[in-house]
Design a protein around this motif. Sequence first.
Motif, PDB file in Angstrom:
ATOM      1  N   LEU A 177       9.848   6.002   0.266  1.00 21.79           N
ATOM      2  CA  LEU A 177       9.211   5.125  -0.705  1.00 21.79           C
ATOM      3  C   LEU A 177      10.262   4.305  -1.439  1.00 21.79           C
ATOM      4  O   LEU A 177      11.376   4.776  -1.661  1.00 21.79           O
ATOM      5  CB  LEU A 177       8.408   5.945  -1.713  1.00 21.79           C
ATOM      6  N   GLN A 178       9.884   3.113  -1.815  1.00 17.84           N
ATOM      7  CA  GLN A 178      10.737   2.239  -2.605  1.00 17.84           C
ATOM      8  C   GLN A 178      10.432   2.471  -4.085  1.00 17.84           C
ATOM      9  O   GLN A 178       9.356   2.962  -4.434  1.00 17.84           O
ATOM     10  CB  GLN A 178      10.473   0.774  -2.231  1.00 17.84           C
ATOM     11  N   PRO A 179      11.345   2.099  -4.969  1.00 19.01           N
ATOM     12  CA  PRO A 179      11.081   2.286  -6.398  1.00 19.01           C
ATOM     13  C   PRO A 179       9.752   1.672  -6.856  1.00 19.01           C
ATOM     14  O   PRO A 179       9.022   2.283  -7.643  1.00 19.01           O
ATOM     15  CB  PRO A 179      12.289   1.620  -7.066  1.00 19.01           C
ATOM     16  N   GLU A 180       9.419   0.494  -6.345  1.00 13.43           N
ATOM     17  CA  GLU A 180       8.177  -0.160  -6.786  1.00 13.43           C
ATOM     18  C   GLU A 180       6.921   0.608  -6.360  1.00 13.43           C
ATOM     19  O   GLU A 180       5.839   0.380  -6.910  1.00 13.43           O
ATOM     20  CB  GLU A 180       8.111  -1.613  -6.315  1.00 13.43           C
ATOM     21  N   SER A 207       0.839  -1.185   0.000  1.00  9.12           N
ATOM     22  CA  SER A 207       0.000   0.000   0.000  1.00  9.12           C
ATOM     23  C   SER A 207       0.883   1.248   0.000  1.00  9.12           C
ATOM     24  O   SER A 207       2.076   1.183   0.302  1.00  9.12           O
ATOM     25  CB  SER A 207      -0.927   0.005   1.218  1.00  9.12           C
ATOM     26  N   LEU A 208       0.288   2.371  -0.326  1.00 11.88           N
ATOM     27  CA  LEU A 208       0.998   3.630  -0.403  1.00 11.88           C
ATOM     28  C   LEU A 208       0.641   4.447   0.836  1.00 11.88           C
ATOM     29  O   LEU A 208      -0.483   4.935   0.951  1.00 11.88           O
ATOM     30  CB  LEU A 208       0.583   4.359  -1.682  1.00 11.88           C
ATOM     31  N   PRO A 209       1.577   4.585   1.799  1.00 12.02           N
ATOM     32  CA  PRO A 209       1.266   5.277   3.058  1.00 12.02           C
ATOM     33  C   PRO A 209       1.357   6.796   2.897  1.00 12.02           C
ATOM     34  O   PRO A 209       2.414   7.388   3.030  1.00 12.02           O
ATOM     35  CB  PRO A 209       2.348   4.763   4.008  1.00 12.02           C
ATOM     36  N   THR A 210       0.233   7.428   2.579  1.00 12.27           N
ATOM     37  CA  THR A 210       0.254   8.865   2.356  1.00 12.27           C
ATOM     38  C   THR A 210      -0.553   9.605   3.407  1.00 12.27           C
ATOM     39  O   THR A 210      -1.475   9.054   4.007  1.00 12.27           O
ATOM     40  CB  THR A 210      -0.309   9.227   0.969  1.00 12.27           C
ATOM     41  N   GLN A 211      -0.182  10.865   3.603  1.00 14.11           N
ATOM     42  CA  GLN A 211      -0.933  11.767   4.462  1.00 14.11           C
ATOM     43  C   GLN A 211      -1.270  12.994   3.623  1.00 14.11           C
ATOM     44  O   GLN A 211      -0.372  13.615   3.039  1.00 14.11           O
ATOM     45  CB  GLN A 211      -0.112  12.169   5.682  1.00 14.11           C
ATOM     46  N   GLN A 219      -0.957   4.894 -10.021  1.00 13.44           N
ATOM     47  CA  GLN A 219      -2.294   4.283  -9.968  1.00 13.44           C
ATOM     48  C   GLN A 219      -3.215   5.066  -9.032  1.00 13.44           C
ATOM     49  O   GLN A 219      -4.429   5.124  -9.248  1.00 13.44           O
ATOM     50  CB  GLN A 219      -2.204   2.833  -9.511  1.00 13.44           C
ATOM     51  N   ALA A 220      -2.634   5.674  -7.982  1.00 12.84           N
ATOM     52  CA  ALA A 220      -3.419   6.452  -7.018  1.00 12.84           C
ATOM     53  C   ALA A 220      -3.781   7.832  -7.570  1.00 12.84           C
ATOM     54  O   ALA A 220      -4.511   8.573  -6.914  1.00 12.84           O
ATOM     55  CB  ALA A 220      -2.647   6.591  -5.708  1.00 12.84           C
ATOM     56  N   GLY A 221      -3.246   8.179  -8.742  1.00 15.58           N
ATOM     57  CA  GLY A 221      -3.606   9.444  -9.365  1.00 15.58           C
ATOM     58  C   GLY A 221      -2.582  10.553  -9.251  1.00 15.58           C
ATOM     59  O   GLY A 221      -2.802  11.651  -9.760  1.00 15.58           O
TER      60      GLY A 221
END
Length: 113
Positions: free
Chosen positions: A18-21, A2-6, A28-30
């Motif tokens: 973040l990692q390259p992947e 998952s992408l841990p964003t705030q 994809q999240a926009g």
Amino acid sequence: MSLPTQTIAPDFCVSPQLQPEAMALAAQAGFRSVINNRPDFEGGPDQPTHSQIEAAARAAGLEYRHLPVSGSYQSPEEIAQFHQLLNSLPKPILAFCRSGARSTRLYTAASVL
């Protein structure tokens, strides 16, 4: 993964390292742009380099900028550079550092310029 964003603003989010992947997930999240505020090897030899992340970001169709800044101090010049990136990169933007805190501080300082 998952992408841990705030979310900091409607068109700006931060994340820890973040990692390259994760660049494909960001696309994809926009997100349309990524700003990396972490100096290479700040976290040791296992931290991915900005060139590895940049290659993955570009492969995912994202704009990418590397603006490495210290975790303890962001200069007026660095804040001005961040402000310029905020105004020129396609939005929404995802910025990251070790924890997300310095990217948040940069955004807060750049927002008042």
